[in-house]
Design an enzyme around this catalytic site. Structure first.
Site, PDB file in Angstrom:
ATOM      1  N   GLN A 221       0.623  -1.201   0.074  1.00 51.60           N
ATOM      2  CA  GLN A 221       0.035  -0.159  -0.142  1.00 51.60           C
ATOM      3  C   GLN A 221       0.918   1.312  -0.040  1.00 51.60           C
ATOM      4  O   GLN A 221       0.469   2.497  -0.124  1.00 51.60           O
ATOM      5  CB  GLN A 221      -0.972   0.001   1.225  1.00 51.60           C
ATOM      6  CG  GLN A 221      -1.897  -1.127   1.247  1.00 51.60           C
ATOM      7  CD  GLN A 221      -2.658  -1.165   2.530  1.00 51.60           C
ATOM      8  OE1 GLN A 221      -2.925  -2.191   3.164  1.00 51.60           O
ATOM      9  NE2 GLN A 221      -3.281   0.017   2.921  1.00 51.60           N
ATOM     10  N   ARG A 368      -8.431  -0.523   7.852  1.00 48.11           N
ATOM     11  CA  ARG A 368      -9.424   0.439   7.368  1.00 48.11           C
ATOM     12  C   ARG A 368      -9.812   1.499   8.658  1.00 48.11           C
ATOM     13  O   ARG A 368     -10.916   1.637   9.009  1.00 48.11           O
ATOM     14  CB  ARG A 368     -10.682  -0.245   7.091  1.00 48.11           C
ATOM     15  CG  ARG A 368     -11.386   0.611   5.932  1.00 48.11           C
ATOM     16  CD  ARG A 368     -12.306  -0.155   5.293  1.00 48.11           C
ATOM     17  NE  ARG A 368     -12.821   0.354   3.970  1.00 48.11           N
ATOM     18  CZ  ARG A 368     -13.882  -0.063   3.051  1.00 48.11           C
ATOM     19  NH1 ARG A 368     -14.278  -1.161   3.491  1.00 48.11           N
ATOM     20  NH2 ARG A 368     -14.355   0.726   2.463  1.00 48.11           N
ATOM     21  N   CYS A 369      -8.516   1.927   8.890  1.00 45.35           N
ATOM     22  CA  CYS A 369      -8.784   3.025  10.467  1.00 45.35           C
ATOM     23  C   CYS A 369      -7.658   3.953  10.244  1.00 45.35           C
ATOM     24  O   CYS A 369      -6.481   3.570   9.608  1.00 45.35           O
ATOM     25  CB  CYS A 369      -8.847   2.134  11.468  1.00 45.35           C
ATOM     26  SG  CYS A 369      -8.083   2.819  13.042  1.00 45.35           S
ATOM     27  N   GLU A 738     -12.633   4.833   5.568  1.00 48.43           N
ATOM     28  CA  GLU A 738     -12.651   4.031   6.535  1.00 48.43           C
ATOM     29  C   GLU A 738     -13.930   4.260   7.596  1.00 48.43           C
ATOM     30  O   GLU A 738     -14.034   3.509   8.556  1.00 48.43           O
ATOM     31  CB  GLU A 738     -11.220   4.326   7.273  1.00 48.43           C
ATOM     32  CG  GLU A 738     -11.292   5.702   7.722  1.00 48.43           C
ATOM     33  CD  GLU A 738      -9.674   5.969   8.308  1.00 48.43           C
ATOM     34  OE1 GLU A 738      -8.831   5.299   7.670  1.00 48.43           O
ATOM     35  OE2 GLU A 738      -9.863   6.416   9.428  1.00 48.43           O
TER      36      GLU A 738
END
Ligand code: CDP
Length: 786
Positions: A221, A368-369, A738
């Site tokens: 990523q 996702r945070c 997110e």
């Protein structure tokens, strides 16, 4: 080229995702699709023990199998100074174990063979002798003085304690609690969960012995940051390292860290002079790569009798696993946990955090945070619900009374964060309206009178994304800025190169829409490139919803830079001065004479064919964006559940999600992001958990034990939106990737607790399996059924 009547599909348009053409046809390129001539395959031997001393390794039998090219051990890696590597938190992590194994599934050796089957067969023949040590499976046990020290490799490390960290004003908070009418407390655990992307982690390392060029195809990523880390760790010249991250089958934070597999495959390619592929299987992914959460939290809220919140006190203990490998900005040990004050005008707050080593895989990734904000959001929203009931107030009323007012922005929180903009009352009012809240409460009363368990759960989350301003945010010293490079070709078509890395979020579409908005070139005429460090500008990558706030802003800024030059060219073509030219939707015209028009495409052609004397030809630019502040999306989620008292099974009757992510670039993609996030939030609340037995064996190492929600059990989601632009983002956008994963678990749990509150149930830790719910009902004496 845009025609006279064609509308420019910039911001706010539901443009279909460009990337789906190849994904739907099965024509994406994932790491396992990459096959290079002469490529070898690598398989990793993992520890069966959670904690043991290695007393011997014999690889002779494995090495003798035909087709095996090499067997790599920690000893061999140590000869090249690569047995250990730095983590993103500045700790160290074993690449291949040399002294001890510290979690079940830890990398012990690797086989490189002509094909994967041979490599896997050879693993069976590596003989490792272990001397087991007591495994530590809870951070509470890890902190006891009698617990064996896990990190015996670290000089001066004589306990399992990693860090103590504080934030906020302790004295002011103590004063608030001393003067409180009511103090409400909650102990809760946010379990270890896993991002579980569809594509597991892997790489193909290809180092050319003749040129020294290292091309590494990798599920990353953050390809640029990885390139720099590789240069620093392996001592390779950075200009000779090219990280290529092609299509990525989901990341969710799992593909941020550097894993031992990447390092061993690269070292093997370097030593053998051939490409080496490593792809982990599903169990390897679940037991050994970046987990998320695993926070034991205690929260206390001070209130007045009328419901005014006056103080918040939080302490937490983080289970970091065997190596501290959180991906957090250096300045903040527990990431952005300290925006735990949420959406509330809390005058005083104090947070303490401790981290402990345990015999589990390292991780703490931003699933996702944004850096632990999920745990913070969960804690405050659970606490607020319990506070409301203990005060005898409606949870919606308590929130509305304490929300930061929309005229209070920019708002400085009790822990020092500047919230850029918000209208929390509007988001909650819309959610309450959509769910018909007053009627729903009436129906609930009637249902309760009939002995039915119906619950209504709310969560008003405030998110914090877009890391971040250079003065506060870095990873391993690298500032968290991102770039965009835009080139307009003579025919008016464009290529945009971005530093962030799409993993399914649709950047190829939305970033083209930003260019469309700024320049009037249709999104289909803007090709978006990413994931190749030789061909894109530097940046820290995609996680924590930072793409739109940072690289999206860079995209708008570079498009404006290009537009300025195009305006000078247009003035030349129109034979007027630059000040007399105005721009709208892809067209430059002369002020007061709207018929004299030069399109952006005309200007682009002239940039290569008919530019004014003295002007540098061409039409392109690059921009690196340093955000002036973080940005704060928010929303309110409302969930209605019914619980079967005889079985503990709970079903979602309704789920309303109102999100505010500022200006929406592509509403369809935003809704898709929210749907995905709600699905993950539901999974975490209802069924997902990586857990361990007393010997440190990982339970949840496959998809029959680690349950992901399918279409069958996922509820229907009803969406709503409010729009509060970010005042400092060039197009007013905030992140959204997110939010729903951050905000929704508390709404689901609050709904179940709301149903069970009259029975005396005050908390159940996630995941709320039917067995746990049933047990809680039994413990509260709420049902006579067995
Ligand atoms: O960093 P990541 O891409 O995961 O998250 P994000 O920046 O929140 O964006 C997720 C997707 O939603 C991207 O395609 C964004 O461009 C899009 N988005 C949007 O269309 N409008 C917004 N206000 C925010 C995001």
């Amino acid at each position: 080229m845009a025609t006279e009547t064609e509308e420019i599909r910039g911001l706010g348009h539901r443009v279909k995702r460009k990337e789906d053409d190849r994904f739907i046809r099965g024509k994406g390129t994932y790491i396992d699709d990459i096959k290079l001539p002469g490529m070898l395959h690598m398989a990793i031997l993992r520890s069966p023990y959670a904690h043991a001393t290695i007393t011997g390794i014999d690889v002779s039998k494995a090495q003798a199998i035909p087709g095996v090219v090499a067997v790599v051990t920690g000893g061999l890696m140590a000869q090249h100074n690569l047995a250990w590597m730095p983590t993103l938190s500045g700790d160290t992590q074993a690449v291949l174990a040399t002294d001890k194994v510290r979690f079940q599934g830890q990398e012990v050796a690797a086989v490189i063979a002509e094909d994967l089957y041979t490599a896997k067969d050879a693993l069976e023949l590596i003989m490792v002798e272990y001397d087991p040590i007591e495994p530590i499976v809870t951070p509470q046990r890890a902190m006891e003085p009698s617990a064996p020290v896990i990190r015996t490799d670290k000089e001066g490390q004589d306990s399992n304690h990693i860090y103590h960290w504080e934030s906020g004003d302790k004295e002011a908070t103590d004063r608030a609690f001393a003067g409180a009418d009511k103090v409400v407390a909650l102990d809760t655990f946010y379990p270890r969960s896993h991002p579980a992307p569809v594509e597991t982690c892997g790489c193909v390392a290809d180092i050319n012995p003749a040129t020294g060029q290292a091309t590494i195809y990798m599920t990353s990523q953050a390809p640029h940051a990885i390139r720099t880390v590789f240069a620093l760790v392996a001592g390779l010249p950075e200009e000779n390292i090219r990280i290529v991250s092609p299509d990525i089958g989901g990341g969710f934070g799992n593909k941020v860290p550097v894993y031992p597999g990447y390092v061993v495959a690269t070292a093997a390619s370097l030593l053998l002079g051939r490409p080496v592929k490593w792809i982990e299987d599903r169990s390897e992914n679940l037991i050994s790569t970046g987990f998320a959460r695993d926070f034991h939290m205690h929260g206390e809220m001070a209130l007045k009798d009328d419901g005014t919140m006056t103080g918040l006190r939080v302490s937490l203990l983080a289970d970091e696993g065997a190596f501290h490998a959180d991906a957090q900005p250096s300045k903040f040990k527990v990431g952005l946990f300290h925006i735990v004050t949420g959406s509330y005008d809390l005058p005083a707050a104090h947070v303490t955090a401790d981290g402990a080593y345990t015999n589990k895989a390292p991780g703490g990734v931003a699933y996702r945070c944004s850096f632990r904000v999920t745990e913070a959001s969960y804690l405050i929203e659970r606490l607020v619900q319990n506070a409301a009931y203990e005060l005898g107030m409606d949870p919606a009323d308590l929130r509305l009374k304490n929300f930061i007012g929309k005229d209070q922005f920019p708002y400085t929180s009790a822990t020092g964060f500047v919230y850029d903009s918000g209208d929390y009352h509007a988001a909650m009012s819309l959610a309450l309206e959509k769910v018909s809240y007053p009627e729903l409460r009436k129906e609930q009363e009637e249902a309760r009178a009939r002995g039915e368990l119906v619950g209504i759960g709310l969560a008003s989350f405030t998110e914090v994304v877009g890391a971040g301003p250079h003065k506060d945010y870095d990873i391993l010293g690298l500032k968290m800025n991102d770039g965009a490079e835009l080139r307009i070709h003579p025919t008016g078509k464009a290529i945009l190169k971005i530093s962030v890395q799409t993993q399914g979020q649709g950047h190829e579409t939305t970033f083209a829409q930003i260019v469309a908005e700024e320049l009037g070139i249709q999104p289909e005429d803007v090709k978006v490139m990413h994931g190749d460090t030789d061909n894109t500008p530097y940046g820290l990558g995609t996680y924590a919803s930072r793409s739109t706030p940072v690289s999206g802003a860079a995209t708008a800024m570079v498009a404006r830079r290009v537009r300025e030059k195009a305006a000078r060219i247009a003035a030349h073509l129109l034979e007027v001065s630059e000040e007399d030219v105005e721009f709208s939707k892809g067209k430059f015209s002369v002020k007061g004479a709207p018929d004299k028009v030069v399109t952006i495409q005309d200007a682009a052609f002239a940039a290569y064919t008919n530019f004014p004397d003295g002007m540098e030809p061409g039409l392109e630019g690059v921009y690196y964006y340093d955000p002036p502040n973080l940005t704060f999306p928010f929303g309110t989620y409302a969930v209605v559940v019914e619980v079967d008292p005889d079985t503990g099974v709970w079903k979602v009757r309704r789920m309303v999600a109102v999100d505010d992510c500022g200006v929406r670039i592509n509403p369809m993609i935003v809704e898709g992001q929210i749907h995905g996030g709600l699905c993950e939030g539901f999974g975490i609340a209802a069924m997902e958990q990586i857990t361990f037995d007393e010997n440190g064996n990982c339970i949840g190492a496959n998809f029959t034990d680690y349950l992901l929600p399918t279409a069958w059990e996922t509820p229907r989601f009803e969406l709503g939106e409010t729009v509060t632009p970010s005042p400092h983002h060039p197009i007013g956008a905030k992140g959204v990737g997110e939010s729903a994963t951050v905000g929704s678990p508390a709404a689901f749990v609050n709904a179940v607790i709301d149903a069970l509150w009259p029975l005396g149930v005050r908390n159940i830790d996630m995941p709320l399996t039917s067995a746990k719910v049933w047990e809680a009902i039994q413990a509260a004496g709420g049902s006579t059924s067995t």
